[in-house]
Design an enzyme around this catalytic site. Structure first.
Site, short mmCIF file in Angstrom:
data_model
loop_
_atom_site.label_atom_id
_atom_site.label_comp_id
_atom_site.label_asym_id
_atom_site.label_seq_id
_atom_site.Cartn_x
_atom_site.Cartn_y
_atom_site.Cartn_z
N GLY A 35 0.79 -1.11 0.05
CA GLY A 35 0.06 -0.09 -0.16
C GLY A 35 0.96 1.15 -0.06
N ASP A 49 1.56 -5.46 10.80
CA ASP A 49 1.25 -6.81 10.00
C ASP A 49 0.27 -7.60 10.70
OD1 ASP A 49 1.48 -9.29 8.88
OD2 ASP A 49 3.78 -8.82 8.52
N THR A 115 -13.16 -13.33 -4.13
CA THR A 115 -12.57 -13.13 -5.73
C THR A 115 -13.20 -14.19 -6.54
OG1 THR A 115 -10.94 -13.49 -7.17
CG2 THR A 115 -10.65 -14.72 -5.06
N TYR A 139 -3.87 -18.47 -4.69
CA TYR A 139 -4.56 -17.70 -4.15
C TYR A 139 -6.14 -18.07 -4.05
CZ TYR A 139 -6.90 -13.16 -5.09
OH TYR A 139 -7.67 -12.18 -4.91
N ASN A 168 -13.50 -8.46 -12.02
CA ASN A 168 -12.16 -7.51 -12.32
C ASN A 168 -12.22 -6.02 -11.82
OD1 ASN A 168 -11.94 -10.15 -14.05
ND2 ASN A 168 -10.04 -9.07 -14.36
N HIS A 187 -2.36 -5.98 -14.02
CA HIS A 187 -3.65 -5.90 -14.50
C HIS A 187 -3.87 -5.07 -15.63
CE1 HIS A 187 -4.34 -6.48 -9.93
NE2 HIS A 187 -5.41 -7.40 -10.57
N GLY A 283 -3.42 -20.67 -17.00
CA GLY A 283 -4.17 -20.55 -15.92
C GLY A 283 -5.26 -19.45 -16.38
N1 LIG Z 1 -7.89 -6.03 -7.73
C1 LIG Z 1 -8.58 -6.96 -7.99
O1 LIG Z 1 -9.18 -6.99 -9.32
C2 LIG Z 1 -9.18 -7.87 -6.97
C3 LIG Z 1 -10.06 -9.03 -7.30
C4 LIG Z 1 -10.78 -9.90 -6.63
C5 LIG Z 1 -10.33 -9.74 -5.26
N2 LIG Z 1 -9.49 -8.83 -4.75
C6 LIG Z 1 -9.20 -8.74 -3.47
O2 LIG Z 1 -9.60 -7.52 -2.87
C7 LIG Z 1 -8.32 -7.15 -1.82
C8 LIG Z 1 -7.69 -5.91 -2.13
O3 LIG Z 1 -7.12 -5.96 -3.61
P1 LIG Z 1 -6.18 -4.72 -4.07
O4 LIG Z 1 -6.19 -5.02 -5.40
O5 LIG Z 1 -6.77 -3.54 -3.49
O6 LIG Z 1 -4.82 -5.09 -3.36
P2 LIG Z 1 -3.64 -4.11 -2.92
O7 LIG Z 1 -2.56 -4.72 -2.82
O8 LIG Z 1 -3.69 -2.79 -3.44
O9 LIG Z 1 -4.14 -3.81 -1.34
C9 LIG Z 1 -3.80 -4.75 -0.39
C10 LIG Z 1 -3.39 -4.06 1.18
O10 LIG Z 1 -3.07 -4.98 2.06
C11 LIG Z 1 -1.72 -4.56 2.64
N3 LIG Z 1 -1.08 -5.67 3.22
C12 LIG Z 1 -1.02 -6.87 2.61
N4 LIG Z 1 -0.34 -7.80 3.51
C13 LIG Z 1 -0.67 -7.24 4.85
C14 LIG Z 1 -0.35 -7.75 6.18
N5 LIG Z 1 0.24 -8.90 6.25
N6 LIG Z 1 -0.74 -7.10 7.18
C15 LIG Z 1 -1.39 -5.77 6.84
N7 LIG Z 1 -1.55 -5.02 5.65
C16 LIG Z 1 -1.16 -5.90 4.51
C17 LIG Z 1 -1.17 -4.08 1.47
O11 LIG Z 1 0.03 -3.26 2.10
C18 LIG Z 1 -1.88 -3.27 0.66
O12 LIG Z 1 -2.04 -1.88 1.20
C19 LIG Z 1 -7.42 -8.57 -1.70
O13 LIG Z 1 -7.94 -9.11 -0.75
C20 LIG Z 1 -7.45 -9.29 -3.15
O14 LIG Z 1 -7.55 -10.59 -2.83
C21 LIG Z 1 -8.69 -8.00 -5.79
O1 LIG Z 2 -0.53 -7.87 -20.01
C1 LIG Z 2 -1.64 -8.22 -20.14
C2 LIG Z 2 -2.37 -8.44 -18.75
C3 LIG Z 2 -3.71 -9.05 -18.95
N1 LIG Z 2 -4.20 -9.56 -20.07
C4 LIG Z 2 -5.50 -10.37 -20.17
O2 LIG Z 2 -6.62 -9.35 -19.58
C5 LIG Z 2 -7.40 -10.10 -19.31
C6 LIG Z 2 -7.47 -9.42 -17.65
O3 LIG Z 2 -6.03 -9.71 -16.87
P1 LIG Z 2 -5.78 -9.25 -15.55
O4 LIG Z 2 -4.65 -9.88 -15.09
O5 LIG Z 2 -6.17 -7.73 -15.46
O6 LIG Z 2 -7.05 -9.91 -14.51
P2 LIG Z 2 -7.49 -11.41 -14.33
O7 LIG Z 2 -8.65 -11.78 -14.97
O8 LIG Z 2 -6.37 -12.13 -14.60
O9 LIG Z 2 -7.43 -11.27 -12.47
C7 LIG Z 2 -8.73 -10.82 -11.94
O10 LIG Z 2 -9.10 -12.08 -11.53
C8 LIG Z 2 -8.05 -12.96 -10.64
C9 LIG Z 2 -8.76 -14.26 -10.18
O11 LIG Z 2 -9.13 -14.90 -11.39
C10 LIG Z 2 -7.52 -12.19 -9.50
O12 LIG Z 2 -8.90 -11.91 -8.56
C11 LIG Z 2 -7.08 -10.70 -9.83
O13 LIG Z 2 -6.76 -10.28 -8.75
C12 LIG Z 2 -8.21 -10.07 -10.78
O14 LIG Z 2 -7.71 -9.03 -11.26
C13 LIG Z 2 -7.12 -11.35 -19.08
O15 LIG Z 2 -7.76 -12.05 -20.05
C14 LIG Z 2 -5.46 -11.41 -19.35
O16 LIG Z 2 -5.09 -12.47 -20.27
C15 LIG Z 2 -3.35 -9.46 -21.31
O17 LIG Z 2 -3.72 -9.92 -22.37
N2 LIG Z 2 -2.32 -8.79 -21.14
#
Ligand SMILES: NC(=O)c1ccc[n+]([C@@H]2O[C@H](COP(=O)([O-])OP(=O)(O)OC[C@H]3O[C@@H](n4cnc5c(N)ncnc54)[C@H](O)[C@@H]3O)[C@@H](O)[C@H]2O)c1
Ligand SMILES: O=c1ccn([C@@H]2O[C@H](COP(=O)(O)OP(=O)(O)O[C@H]3O[C@H](CO)[C@H](O)[C@H](O)[C@H]3O)[C@@H](O)[C@H]2O)c(=O)[nH]1
Length: 326
Positions: A35, A49, A115, A139, A168, A187, A283
């Site tokens: 973060g 942590d 997720t 994950y 997403n 992403h 995957g």
């Molecule tokens: N980004 C996505 O598309 C997506 C999709 C599905 C689920 N999620 C879930 O949503 C949540 C947030 O995702 P995000 O993209 O905002 O992630 P992010 O990495 O931006 O945020 C996670 C935060 O948690 C903190 N953190 C990690 N480990 C820690 C620990 N041990 N103790 C204290 N703080 C800790 C990090 O410093 C960070 O600020 C996650 O649980 C992720 O699995 C995200």
């Molecule tokens: O450089 C890149 C990155 C992504 N992609 C494509 O873009 C789509 C979206 O990819 P992202 O990596 O942005 O997202 P994902 O769908 O792989 O991942 C999402 O779903 C995951 C679980 O399936 C996790 O939860 C993750 O945090 C969430 O963003 C996918 O088809 C991927 O193959 C590309 O073609 N090129």
């Protein structure tokens, strides 16, 4: 006071702003492993942590926590396969510490960031909450385990919870106060901007031989501000009735292919995306689209920023503010 773990991260920082706008007092807990200090908008901040029980004990002793929104996790699919232990450590041990401390302090409202990865490579589309859950990576397995643990905690200890399965997450705060800033970034949308800005040579499109109309993978991109609103609704539901244990999919119900995202990004930025077509990323399911009917019916959640152009243009506005051209 509401405790937001991972509140300095992407979705946690947007949700912190939404909670404050709704009048909640927010305590952010983050170890800043991923973060950013300038994105921790809580009224209070505790750096530490979740794997450290003494740290958590101190936090819960000092603050009158009513509920916990738990975003902190490790969440890179590929990394979860090369370092499963690290994922068990943070996602499982960290969360179990948190739940144990909550129990010790009588805090019984918990919202989990889950997720779409819990479903693996589903056969049914759009995906409902009842679809089989067969994660294909560590994950997704950790999040599915936690959902199961929450059912046990409700039955055994009366802990109420809502698991929100995001598809997403994309886009940024429309007022540009926060948005996506992952290091490393994996992403699609921010990587497209990196390619446009010349920060990487090109965007690699991972495969165009999928069984979809244009051959590229289809995903359900959901605006992070809509996700934040779903958290507020889930929290309110637990504040009304703390003994629930529920899970909801959060997506728009619309699938967009990688090619479609590229087109929208070119339109939103007015710039071409340097592109190279590469092989499939291991995957990647060909299609992940949510049915969010349950969230609409039960939480009354209706995404307000479902339009892909809205998602991409808020992400772009944030990107150029956060990473100005050199
Ligand atoms: N980004 C996505 O598309 C997506 C999709 C599905 C689920 N999620 C879930 O949503 C949540 C947030 O995702 P995000 O993209 O905002 O992630 P992010 O990495 O931006 O945020 C996670 C935060 O948690 C903190 N953190 C990690 N480990 C820690 C620990 N041990 N103790 C204290 N703080 C800790 C990090 O410093 C960070 O600020 C996650 O649980 C992720 O699995 C995200
Ligand atoms: O450089 C890149 C990155 C992504 N992609 C494509 O873009 C789509 C979206 O990819 P992202 O990596 O942005 O997202 P994902 O769908 O792989 O991942 C999402 O779903 C995951 C679980 O399936 C996790 O939860 C993750 O945090 C969430 O963003 C996918 O088809 C991927 O193959 C590309 O073609 N090129």
């Amino acid at each position: 006071m509401i405790l937001v773990t991972g509140g300095a991260g992407y979705i946690g920082s947007v949700t912190t702003l939404a909670l404050k706008e709704e009048g909640f007092e927010v305590l952010v807990v983050d170890d800043f492993s991923k973060g950013h200090r300038d994105l921790a908008f809580g009224d209070r901040l505790e750096e530490g942590d979740l794997r450290d029980p003494a740290f958590l004990e101190g936090v819960f002793s000092r603050y009158p926590v009513e509920g916990v929104l738990h975003f902190a996790a490790r969440s890179l699919v590929g990394e979860s396969m090369s370092d499963p232990e690290g994922y068990y450590d943070v996602n499982l041990r960290g969360t179990l510490n948190l739940l144990a401390t909550m129990r010790a302090h009588g805090v019984r409202r918990f919202v989990l960031s889950s997720t779409a990865a819990v479903y693996g490579d589903p056969t049914e589309q759009p995906i409902s909450e009842e679809a089989p859950k067969v994660p294909t990576n560590t994950y997704g397995e950790t999040k599915l385990f936690l959902e199961g643990a929450l059912r046990r905690y409700r039955d055994a200890y009366g802990m109420g919870s809502v698991s929100l399965r995001y598809f997403n997450a994309a886009g940024a705060d429309p007022r540009c106060r926060t948005g996506e800033h992952h290091v490393p970034e994996t992403h699609l949308i921010p990587l497209i901007f990196d390619a446009i800005e010349g920060r990487r040579k090109h965007l690699t499109l991972f495969g165009e031989d999928y069984p979809t109309p244009d051959g590229t993978c289809i995903r359900d991109y959901v605006h992070v501000t809509d996700l934040a609103q779903a958290h507020v609704r889930a929290l309110r539901r637990l504040l009304e009735a703390p003994d629930r244990c529920e899970a909801f999919n959060l997506g728009n119900g619309d699938g967009h292919s990688v090619r479609q995202v590229l087109q929208v990004a070119e339109k939103a930025t007015g710039r071409p995306v340097p592109l190279e077509v590469g092989p499939r990323r291991s995957g990647d399911p060909s299609r992940l689209v949510a049915s969010s009917r349950k969230a609409q019916e039960v939480l009354g959640w209706v995404p307000e920023h479902g339009d892909l152009e809205d998602i991409v243009s808020t992400a772009w506005a944030w990107y150029i503010k956060r990473f100005p051209a050199d």
